[in-house]
Design a protein around this motif. Sequence first.
Motif: not given
Length: 429
Positions: A355-378
């Motif tokens: 949890r990053f602040n009152s209304n948001s969360f953070l997800i970090a995807l190690p060793g993952t390019a944005r293109r692949d992160a887009f798929i992983a978070l679908s």
Amino acid sequence: MAVTANILVLSDEPTDKIQNCFEDENVALTKSAILDFDSLKDDIADFDLVLIQSGSNNLQGKADLLEGIANAEIPLLIVGDNPKASDIQSVPDNFCDLELRTRALSMIRLQTMKQEYDRRQNTTSLYGFMEKDFSEPSPEEAQNAILLVGNQNAIVGDVMLQLSRVAKVRLCPNADLVADELRAGNYDAVIILGAGQGDVNFRLCLDIRGDSRLYNLPVIFVLENENNREAAYIHGASDIVIHPGEMSSLFARSKLLIDQSQLRFSLQKLLKTSRPLPVTDGLTGLYSHGFVHAHMKHMIADHSSRSKHLTVASVEIANLTEINEEYGYPAGDQVLRQVGNILSLLMRGEDFCGRFNSNSFLIALPGTARRDAFIALSRVYGVTRNTEYTIAAIARPVEATIKIGLTEMLDDEDLAIVLKRAQAEGYSE
């Protein structure tokens, strides 16, 4: 330039087919002759995978080479003849691109999970949590179980013989009953025998990949027809083994996928065990704001030093203030808790969430390019936006406006700035 992985290719032959296989994967390939490996020993830790093309080489007589790589704890994949098929991963000389790519990336993913586990244990120790307070899950504690689907008696016997060392295996002859049994969450992997009449088993694999509760489940096909090799991967197979020629490798391939499952379990257990310390957010059960900042500092430094991709996502409940005003703060807390539960369920094992602040969360995807992160978070994107959030004592569901954004981290960037950029870029390819 950041990469997904650094791969060392040891070969005395042309490696065009291997290079073409990874052409679109944004990996860095370093080629060297097999006999020149000694000159690279000091730099072996810089690689995420060592790939040996055996070809005409007799690897049986190169025990020192294999042992040296094993001692460096770097994943090893052999293309061609493999003298230790039950212990070392391999693909045949006539591999299809999907096969080599899937196996290599699966091994790299396991390495990423190990690195994240060590990193997370180190961050947790900053809060007074010592290694003696935590032990790896025992075999009895982890599920360590495989569901075997099929009724070919001869193949069933061979599979049972190969896997007796790695897991408890339960047989399910009827593919129609598999999905419900898997949803109970009692298995680390499923092994499917053949394509099935009318490709029913391929369709089963597609159903597993389409189920948010089963998406990450490893699926291994044991095929008698080698022509079905590529089709199995297209339908979502994690790995395939050809019967009978490759059965000696079934143990190593199953163990790779089960190791991923057990590492995911270890990461979950680490979070649960450390909850008495101020490392978790009391409302959502995810990592706290302070832990996020402490851990991301180490993760960013690690990835910067290795020139690896690191993608960061923001998951924001944009109308949380309105929910609090209309229904009260307990209602907003319940929505936050439900979103946190969705994130913890749908994230990959190697990903970090807090949890990053009152209304948001953070997800970090190690060793993952944005293109692949887009798929992983679908799945996260779809489920969080389409869930009906239920609130106690309120008859109708509460509508939560979920906004997701993601971006790649740049060297030495401030985390808050990165999240702002992620929110600005949004969730788009």
